[in-house]
Design a protein around this motif. Structure first.
Motif, mmCIF file in Angstrom:
data_model
loop_
_atom_site.group_PDB
_atom_site.id
_atom_site.type_symbol
_atom_site.label_atom_id
_atom_site.label_comp_id
_atom_site.label_asym_id
_atom_site.label_seq_id
_atom_site.Cartn_x
_atom_site.Cartn_y
_atom_site.Cartn_z
ATOM 1 N N LEU A 267 7.881 0.779 7.005
ATOM 2 C CA LEU A 267 6.643 1.255 7.710
ATOM 3 C C LEU A 267 5.639 0.128 7.521
ATOM 4 O O LEU A 267 4.751 0.271 8.251
ATOM 5 N N ARG A 268 5.510 -0.822 6.491
ATOM 6 C CA ARG A 268 4.726 -1.762 6.389
ATOM 7 C C ARG A 268 4.508 -2.570 7.894
ATOM 8 O O ARG A 268 5.190 -3.027 8.313
ATOM 9 N N HIS A 269 3.248 -2.525 8.162
ATOM 10 C CA HIS A 269 2.848 -3.341 9.437
ATOM 11 C C HIS A 269 1.232 -3.613 9.115
ATOM 12 O O HIS A 269 0.580 -2.851 8.361
ATOM 13 N N GLU A 270 0.766 -4.629 10.037
ATOM 14 C CA GLU A 270 -0.481 -5.093 9.957
ATOM 15 C C GLU A 270 -1.584 -4.169 10.408
ATOM 16 O O GLU A 270 -2.725 -4.340 10.169
ATOM 17 N N ASN A 271 -1.156 -3.015 11.051
ATOM 18 C CA ASN A 271 -2.066 -2.092 11.459
ATOM 19 C C ASN A 271 -1.829 -0.673 11.269
ATOM 20 O O ASN A 271 -2.489 0.269 11.219
ATOM 21 N N ILE A 272 -1.184 -0.484 9.798
ATOM 22 C CA ILE A 272 -0.984 0.490 8.851
ATOM 23 C C ILE A 272 -1.531 0.062 7.606
ATOM 24 O O ILE A 272 -1.392 -1.083 7.172
ATOM 25 N N LEU A 273 -2.299 0.829 6.963
ATOM 26 C CA LEU A 273 -3.159 0.570 5.767
ATOM 27 C C LEU A 273 -1.744 0.249 4.814
ATOM 28 O O LEU A 273 -0.791 1.009 4.305
ATOM 29 N N GLY A 274 -2.214 -0.905 4.081
ATOM 30 C CA GLY A 274 -1.061 -1.517 2.916
ATOM 31 C C GLY A 274 -1.283 -0.602 1.935
ATOM 32 O O GLY A 274 -2.148 -0.645 1.051
ATOM 33 N N PHE A 275 0.030 0.048 1.519
ATOM 34 C CA PHE A 275 0.153 0.612 0.526
ATOM 35 C C PHE A 275 0.673 -0.319 -0.770
ATOM 36 O O PHE A 275 1.490 -1.154 -0.658
ATOM 37 N N ILE A 276 0.152 -0.136 -1.986
ATOM 38 C CA ILE A 276 0.548 -0.883 -3.211
ATOM 39 C C ILE A 276 1.054 -0.151 -4.186
ATOM 40 O O ILE A 276 2.046 -0.614 -4.666
ATOM 41 N N ALA A 277 0.607 0.906 -4.791
ATOM 42 C CA ALA A 277 1.211 1.649 -5.694
ATOM 43 C C ALA A 277 0.909 3.066 -5.787
ATOM 44 O O ALA A 277 -0.222 3.576 -5.302
ATOM 45 N N ALA A 278 1.670 4.029 -6.468
ATOM 46 C CA ALA A 278 1.334 5.477 -6.775
ATOM 47 C C ALA A 278 1.641 5.698 -8.331
ATOM 48 O O ALA A 278 2.617 5.195 -8.556
ATOM 49 N N ASP A 279 0.745 6.408 -8.979
ATOM 50 C CA ASP A 279 0.925 6.387 -10.504
ATOM 51 C C ASP A 279 0.182 7.834 -10.705
ATOM 52 O O ASP A 279 -0.742 8.295 -10.184
ATOM 53 N N ASN A 280 0.836 8.464 -11.752
ATOM 54 C CA ASN A 280 0.151 9.495 -12.304
ATOM 55 C C ASN A 280 -0.391 9.438 -13.818
ATOM 56 O O ASN A 280 0.381 9.060 -14.539
ATOM 57 N N LYS A 281 -1.513 9.208 -14.200
ATOM 58 C CA LYS A 281 -2.182 8.964 -15.280
ATOM 59 C C LYS A 281 -2.850 10.247 -16.196
ATOM 60 O O LYS A 281 -3.496 10.924 -15.834
ATOM 61 N N ASP A 282 -1.831 10.462 -17.006
ATOM 62 C CA ASP A 282 -2.336 11.714 -18.186
ATOM 63 C C ASP A 282 -3.307 11.106 -19.111
ATOM 64 O O ASP A 282 -2.785 10.249 -19.961
ATOM 65 N N ASN A 283 -4.495 11.551 -19.294
ATOM 66 C CA ASN A 283 -5.408 11.218 -20.417
ATOM 67 C C ASN A 283 -5.274 12.108 -21.551
ATOM 68 O O ASN A 283 -6.259 12.251 -22.111
ATOM 69 N N GLY A 284 -4.502 13.148 -21.448
ATOM 70 C CA GLY A 284 -4.397 14.083 -22.650
ATOM 71 C C GLY A 284 -4.941 15.373 -22.301
ATOM 72 O O GLY A 284 -4.523 16.293 -22.774
ATOM 73 N N THR A 285 -5.953 15.412 -21.419
ATOM 74 C CA THR A 285 -6.609 16.647 -20.895
ATOM 75 C C THR A 285 -6.112 17.218 -19.546
ATOM 76 O O THR A 285 -5.928 18.205 -19.305
ATOM 77 N N TRP A 286 -5.953 16.175 -18.571
ATOM 78 C CA TRP A 286 -5.742 16.521 -17.226
ATOM 79 C C TRP A 286 -4.977 15.197 -16.455
ATOM 80 O O TRP A 286 -4.958 14.117 -17.341
ATOM 81 N N THR A 287 -4.234 15.373 -15.495
ATOM 82 C CA THR A 287 -3.547 14.149 -14.924
ATOM 83 C C THR A 287 -4.294 13.869 -13.776
ATOM 84 O O THR A 287 -4.566 14.583 -12.903
ATOM 85 N N GLN A 288 -4.565 12.494 -13.829
ATOM 86 C CA GLN A 288 -4.993 11.878 -12.360
ATOM 87 C C GLN A 288 -3.915 11.411 -11.563
ATOM 88 O O GLN A 288 -3.230 10.782 -12.126
ATOM 89 N N LEU A 289 -4.131 11.645 -10.376
ATOM 90 C CA LEU A 289 -3.016 11.078 -9.190
ATOM 91 C C LEU A 289 -3.812 10.279 -8.717
ATOM 92 O O LEU A 289 -4.382 10.288 -7.706
ATOM 93 N N TRP A 290 -3.196 8.920 -8.809
ATOM 94 C CA TRP A 290 -3.637 7.790 -7.963
ATOM 95 C C TRP A 290 -2.789 7.184 -6.788
ATOM 96 O O TRP A 290 -1.539 7.152 -7.090
ATOM 97 N N LEU A 291 -3.461 6.952 -5.898
ATOM 98 C CA LEU A 291 -2.727 6.316 -4.604
ATOM 99 C C LEU A 291 -3.536 4.698 -4.392
ATOM 100 O O LEU A 291 -4.769 4.997 -4.323
ATOM 101 N N ILE A 292 -2.915 3.824 -4.615
ATOM 102 C CA ILE A 292 -3.528 2.448 -4.614
ATOM 103 C C ILE A 292 -3.211 1.799 -3.383
ATOM 104 O O ILE A 292 -2.090 1.444 -2.844
ATOM 105 N N THR A 293 -4.109 1.226 -2.570
ATOM 106 C CA THR A 293 -3.908 0.679 -1.430
ATOM 107 C C THR A 293 -5.036 -0.485 -1.096
ATOM 108 O O THR A 293 -5.505 -0.898 -1.945
ATOM 109 N N ASP A 294 -4.582 -1.271 0.078
ATOM 110 C CA ASP A 294 -5.273 -2.334 0.096
ATOM 111 C C ASP A 294 -6.953 -1.851 0.350
ATOM 112 O O ASP A 294 -7.150 -0.592 0.966
ATOM 113 N N TYR A 295 -7.937 -2.775 0.088
ATOM 114 C CA TYR A 295 -9.262 -2.623 0.220
ATOM 115 C C TYR A 295 -9.917 -3.220 1.361
ATOM 116 O O TYR A 295 -9.730 -4.462 1.550
#
Length: 514
Positions: A267-295
């Motif tokens: 899928l990676r292409h110069e005209n598709i937003l660059g995907f870097i990582a996905a992670d779910n971060k549990d801080n003990g109270t709720w879960t944050q769902l992160w999607l990290i891309t190029d800025y």
């Protein structure tokens, strides 16, 4: 005697039937109720310290202000990415000193007995003094080794290149000298370097452990956008800017789907937003769902057009890059590591980002659908979200589109692309118009489905083309393209690949420097 035997046989039959009935009820209760897990949170999803799931029981130990905190809960099957090795159940490769995670599904309450310990053993008292003494000599030993290495390199360099020894010796012991560099290349690698170093060439993204490592090291700086899914932040990773899309917990399906689509092979292409990582971060109270891309600091195409005007050269460059990205999405790449055809389903100026060189990338793939060639079926996301009403094609608005076939989804994307081209063309030229969204003159600012259905399907209206476009060769040519994108009949519309070639021909014919 015969009567007595028949009574016994009947009782045996009834006993077998009773056993079968009990077994059926037991199995059915297990299927309905799922796996029961121990949980220790105060949330409503954890009544009586018990939760039920179709996935795994979860246990973790984390270091919180110097104290070990034990967390127990359930993880649903749909939250396991990927299903064969979910990163939400994985500790980092070296079982670090901040968090340890383990999942199980062998039996009910299997996580209750999991008491995970962090590896933070203090040194023994008997050996601490010896270790301290050894560390006192370590700098001297390392210094001698470093000097010896540099001297050997200098000696070798002097004999190999005697004419340039004087020039090179001036910078041999300079701080930026790379000959004596001992750091691992991954410690100084940029995100681009990591993608090149760690991917296998399949184009499916970084390995999951690398994704998790990057996500854990990101510092959020400031918020740059909000939407119905959650928030978008600018983050920093080793001095680089990244975009962090944080989904709310109720948008878990959208997060899962977008992460899944972004990691599609090739899928990676110069005209598709660059995907870097996905992670779910549990801080003990709720879960944050992160999607990290190029800025991209220019922001979305909507923001860019609202604040700035563009010339004909930029219009062609932007339009061609968007059409190129959409053509890559729509195209299937055949092979063992091939890419399925993908339709966006929510193409609009707010989901397109502008790069520093003023080309564009397509982002926000949470509603995308994939074509399964083997079964000729469409992989549709389970989320109940629909696209943006203002950009919906006529067949989507009046529900006449055949959702079982893939081609109608591509034709719907082309209709939306025509509206985006219209938005850009309005802001082009010296006598350009103020920015306005499509159909601004015939529907309310936040139109309902009935408003759009009336304007697009019943009245068959389309955005107005200003008279000044007819005298401009570029705007005139692009206006013809956009009109062929929003035909009422989906089969009459251009394909994304045809649009890409047409725009490339316009650029070549008029000798614009792209």
């Amino acid at each position: 005697m015969f009567l007595f035997r028949s009574v016994i046989m009947d009782s045996l039959h009834w006993r077998k039937l009773l056993h079968l009935l009990i077994l059926f009820v037991f199995l059915r209760s297990n299927i309905v109720n799922g796996l029961k897990c121990y949980c220790n949170s105060d949330s409503p999803s954890c009544p009586n310290s018990t939760c039920e799931t179709d996935g795994y029981c979860y246990a973790s130990t984390a270091l919180d202000n110097g104290e070990m905190k034990h967390t127990y809960h359930c993880i649903e099957l749909k939250a396991l990415i990927p299903i064969e090795h979910p990163f939400s159940c994985s500790t980092t490769r070296t079982r670090n000193e901040s968090v340890v995670i383990q999942c199980c599904n062998s039996r009910d309450m299997c996580n209750r007995d999991l008491r995970l310990e962090l590896h933070t053993k203090p040194p023994d008292k008997e050996t601490s003094s010896e270790t301290a003494a050894a560390w006192q000599f370590l700098p001297w030993v390392m210094g001698l080794m470093l000097l010896s290495a540099c001297a050997a390199i200098s000696f070798w360099w002097a004999h190999r290149y005697p004419k340039t020894i004087k020039r090179e010796s001036r910078s041999l012991f300079a701080p930026e000298d790379s000959l004596c560099e001992t750091r691992h290349p991954m410690m100084t690698a940029t995100i681009r370097d990591m993608i090149e170093l760690t991917t296998s060439g399949s184009g499916s993204g970084l390995p999951l452990l690398v994704q998790r490592s990057i996500a854990r090291q990101i510092q959020l700086v400031d918020i740059i956008g909000k939407g119905r899914f959650g928030e978008v932040w600018r983050g920093r990773w080793r001095g680089e800017n990244v975009a962090v899309k944080i989904f709310s917990s109720r948008e878990e399906c959208s997060w899962f789907r977008e992460a899944e689509i972004y990691q599609t092979v090739m899928l990676r292409h110069e005209n598709i937003l660059g995907f870097i990582a996905a992670d779910n971060k549990d801080n003990g109270t709720w879960t944050q769902l992160w999607l990290i891309t190029d800025y991209h600091e220019n922001g979305s195409l909507f923001d860019f057009l609202t604040a700035k005007t563009i010339d004909a050269n930029t219009l062609i460059k932007m339009a061609l890059s968007i059409a190129t990205g959409l053509a890559h999405l729509h195209m299937d790449i055949v092979g063992t590591k091939g890419k399925p055809a993908i339709a966006h389903r929510d193409l609009k100026s707010k989901n397109i980002l502008v790069k520093l060189n003023l080309t564009c990338v397509i982002g926000d793939l949470g509603l995308a659908v994939r074509h399964n060639v083997a079964s000729d079926s469409v992989d549709v996301p389970s989320t109940n979200r629909v696209g943006t009403k203002r950009y919906m094609a006529p067949e989507v608005l009046d529900e006449s589109m055949d959702s079982r076939q893939f081609d109608p989804y591509k034709r719907s994307d082309v209709y939306s692309l025509g509206l985006v081209l219209w938005e850009m063309a309005r802001r082009c030229g010296t006598a350009c118009d103020d920015y306005q969204p499509p159909y601004y003159d015939c529907v309310p600012p936040d139109p309902a489905l009935d408003d759009m259905r009336r304007a697009v399907c019943i009245e068959r209206r389309r955005p107005v083309l200003p008279n000044r476009w007819h005298s401009d060769p570029v705007l005139s040519a692009i206006s013809k393209v956009m009109k062929e994108c929003w035909y009422q009949n989906p089969a009459a519309r251009l394909t994304a690949l045809r649009i890409k070639k047409t725009l490339a021909n316009i650029a070549t014919t008029d000798n614009y420097k792209l």
